[in-house]
Write an enzyme that holds these catalytic residues in place. Structure first.
Site, PDB file in Angstrom:
ATOM      1  N   THR A  35       0.847  -1.201   0.000  1.00  0.00           N
ATOM      2  CA  THR A  35       0.000   0.000   0.000  1.00  0.00           C
ATOM      3  C   THR A  35       0.880   1.248   0.000  1.00  0.00           C
ATOM      4  O   THR A  35       1.944   1.245   0.623  1.00  0.00           O
ATOM      5  CB  THR A  35      -0.885   0.008   1.272  1.00  0.00           C
ATOM      6  OG1 THR A  35      -1.696  -1.168   1.260  1.00  0.00           O
ATOM      7  CG2 THR A  35      -1.796   1.232   1.318  1.00  0.00           C
ATOM      8  N   SER A  37       1.999   5.338  -1.976  1.00  0.00           N
ATOM      9  CA  SER A  37       2.227   6.029  -3.247  1.00  0.00           C
ATOM     10  C   SER A  37       3.283   5.317  -4.101  1.00  0.00           C
ATOM     11  O   SER A  37       3.197   5.334  -5.338  1.00  0.00           O
ATOM     12  CB  SER A  37       2.642   7.478  -2.987  1.00  0.00           C
ATOM     13  OG  SER A  37       3.795   7.520  -2.166  1.00  0.00           O
ATOM     14  N   THR A  38       4.265   4.679  -3.479  1.00  0.00           N
ATOM     15  CA  THR A  38       5.279   3.947  -4.257  1.00  0.00           C
ATOM     16  C   THR A  38       4.667   2.685  -4.841  1.00  0.00           C
ATOM     17  O   THR A  38       4.883   2.352  -6.018  1.00  0.00           O
ATOM     18  CB  THR A  38       6.504   3.617  -3.372  1.00  0.00           C
ATOM     19  OG1 THR A  38       6.866   4.783  -2.628  1.00  0.00           O
ATOM     20  CG2 THR A  38       7.688   3.177  -4.226  1.00  0.00           C
ATOM     21  N   GLY A  89       6.190  -0.701  -0.057  1.00  0.00           N
ATOM     22  CA  GLY A  89       7.059   0.420   0.302  1.00  0.00           C
ATOM     23  C   GLY A  89       7.392   0.377   1.786  1.00  0.00           C
ATOM     24  O   GLY A  89       7.117  -0.601   2.479  1.00  0.00           O
ATOM     25  N   ASP A  91       8.322   3.384   5.305  1.00  0.00           N
ATOM     26  CA  ASP A  91       8.563   4.754   5.766  1.00  0.00           C
ATOM     27  C   ASP A  91      10.022   4.939   6.161  1.00  0.00           C
ATOM     28  O   ASP A  91      10.573   6.036   6.046  1.00  0.00           O
ATOM     29  CB  ASP A  91       7.630   5.073   6.940  1.00  0.00           C
ATOM     30  CG  ASP A  91       6.177   4.950   6.515  1.00  0.00           C
ATOM     31  OD1 ASP A  91       5.784   5.661   5.577  1.00  0.00           O
ATOM     32  OD2 ASP A  91       5.454   4.104   7.070  1.00  0.00           O
ATOM     33  N   GLY A 103       2.641   4.242   7.510  1.00  0.00           N
ATOM     34  CA  GLY A 103       2.280   5.632   7.216  1.00  0.00           C
ATOM     35  C   GLY A 103       0.928   5.724   6.521  1.00  0.00           C
ATOM     36  O   GLY A 103       0.213   6.726   6.654  1.00  0.00           O
ATOM     37  N   GLU A 110      -0.509  -5.500   5.888  1.00  0.00           N
ATOM     38  CA  GLU A 110       0.818  -5.587   5.253  1.00  0.00           C
ATOM     39  C   GLU A 110       1.662  -6.665   5.935  1.00  0.00           C
ATOM     40  O   GLU A 110       2.345  -7.456   5.275  1.00  0.00           O
ATOM     41  CB  GLU A 110       1.525  -4.228   5.322  1.00  0.00           C
ATOM     42  CG  GLU A 110       0.862  -3.184   4.436  1.00  0.00           C
ATOM     43  CD  GLU A 110       1.429  -1.789   4.595  1.00  0.00           C
ATOM     44  OE1 GLU A 110       1.187  -0.973   3.700  1.00  0.00           O
ATOM     45  OE2 GLU A 110       2.096  -1.503   5.604  1.00  0.00           O
ATOM     46  N   LYS A 128      14.180   7.268   2.268  1.00  0.00           N
ATOM     47  CA  LYS A 128      13.673   6.375   3.317  1.00  0.00           C
ATOM     48  C   LYS A 128      14.785   5.596   4.029  1.00  0.00           C
ATOM     49  O   LYS A 128      14.522   4.896   4.999  1.00  0.00           O
ATOM     50  CB  LYS A 128      12.681   5.366   2.708  1.00  0.00           C
ATOM     51  CG  LYS A 128      11.549   5.973   1.894  1.00  0.00           C
ATOM     52  CD  LYS A 128      10.570   6.719   2.765  1.00  0.00           C
ATOM     53  CE  LYS A 128       9.359   7.225   2.029  1.00  0.00           C
ATOM     54  NZ  LYS A 128       8.451   6.214   1.579  1.00  0.00           N
TER      55      LYS A 128
HETATM   56  C1  5RP Z   1       1.381   1.982   4.255  1.00  0.00           C
HETATM   57  C2  5RP Z   1       2.854   1.819   4.255  1.00  0.00           C
HETATM   58  C3  5RP Z   1       3.616   2.387   3.104  1.00  0.00           C
HETATM   59  O1  5RP Z   1       4.326   1.364   2.490  1.00  0.00           O
HETATM   60  C4  5RP Z   1       4.544   3.450   3.606  1.00  0.00           C
HETATM   61  O2  5RP Z   1       3.790   4.410   4.335  1.00  0.00           O
HETATM   62  C5  5RP Z   1       5.272   4.139   2.438  1.00  0.00           C
HETATM   63  O3  5RP Z   1       4.345   4.844   1.677  1.00  0.00           O
HETATM   64  P1  5RP Z   1       4.782   5.719   0.430  1.00  0.00           P
HETATM   65  O4  5RP Z   1       5.230   4.792  -0.638  1.00  0.00           O
HETATM   66  O5  5RP Z   1       3.518   6.483   0.074  1.00  0.00           O
HETATM   67  O6  5RP Z   1       5.879   6.657   0.900  1.00  0.00           O
HETATM   68  O7  5RP Z   1       3.451   1.244   5.144  1.00  0.00           O
HETATM   69  O8  5RP Z   1       0.795   1.546   5.452  1.00  0.00           O
END
Ligand code: 5RP
Length: 231
Positions: A35, A37-38, A89, A91, A103, A110, A128
């Site tokens: 989950t 944006s990446t 992805g 954080d 995040g 996950e 990151k």
């Molecule tokens: C969601 C997550 C995401 O993988 C993490 O927040 C990174 O997100 P993004 O790719 O938007 O920076 O753990 O629960």
């Protein structure tokens, strides 16, 4: 004189690692999808090869909707056995592949899909990468009635925890629970920390992924995608 490295936006770096993750997708199989944006970039890339996979197991309602909108079949986690790969992805990620995640508030599912998968491929841009986990506020999914007690337990560690808000009310996760964001931690021993906090009554999932750490990290950098393999 060496020529300067090209400059990429963070969005472009995310798209590069999302595309690079296709190399880890096993033809004919179901892929675990995280989950954020990446991962959204990965889902876009996955849609271009959707005829070569059986489908996906998703870690959130948001990713499920996105996968289905692009014509990728989504299976429930309990409908399938072991997945060969989970792509998500993070954080924060350290030099051992230990991560902070959540995040996007999807940490519980996950962790479940990561645990179901033989290999965790983490896709992140270079921002990151950290020496020690804890600068990013640590997400912890909690049963709402325990949030105050748990905030006190984090305070006793010298940290401060706040219930994550959305539109002026506590954010409710896909599992109907709340998120505590915990600031001021320095997580020197992620395995010990995850073990300890996971046992506190009311904790559903702590966003330290040490037992479900990354096996591989695809790191988006101005010099290109770097592949980090962890033992
Ligand atoms: C969601 C997550 C995401 O993988 C993490 O927040 C990174 O997100 P993004 O790719 O938007 O920076 O753990 O629960």
């Amino acid at each position: 004189m060496t020529s300067p490295l090209p400059t990429f936006t963070q969005d472009e770096l995310k798209a590069q690692v999302g595309q690079a993750a296709l190399d880890y997708v096993v033809p004919g199989e179901i892929v675990g999808v995280g989950t954020g944006s990446t991962v959204n970039k990965f889902i876009e890339a996955l849609a271009t090869v959707k005829d070569r996979i059986k489908g996906a197991v998703s870690s959130s309602v948001a990713s499920t909707e996105r996968l289905r909108a692009l014509g990728i079949p989504v299976f429930e986690s309990h409908e399938v056995d072991v997945l060969s790969v989970y792509i998500d992805g993070a954080d924060e990620i350290d030099h051992r592949g230990f991560m902070v995640k959540g995040g996007g508030a999807a940490l519980t599912r996950e962790k479940i899909v990561a645990a179901q998968s033989r290999r965790f491929v983490c896709i992140v841009d270079a921002s990151k990468q950290v020496d020690m986990l804890g600068a990013f506020p640590l997400p912890v999914e909690v049963i709402p009635m325990a949030s105050r007690q748990l905030a006190r337990q984090f305070a006793a560690m010298g940290a401060s925890a706040q219930v994550r808000q959305k539109d002026g009310a506590p954010l409710v996760t896909d599992n109907g629970q709340h998120i505590l964001d915990v600031k001021g931690l320095k997580i020197a021993d992620p395995l010990a920390f995850e073990s300890q906090v996971s046992q506190w009554p009311g904790v559903v999932t702590v966003g330290v992924f040490a037992f479900q750490k990354a096996d591989v990290c695809l790191l988006g950098t101005p010099a290109g995608v770097q592949t980090l393999n962890f033992d």
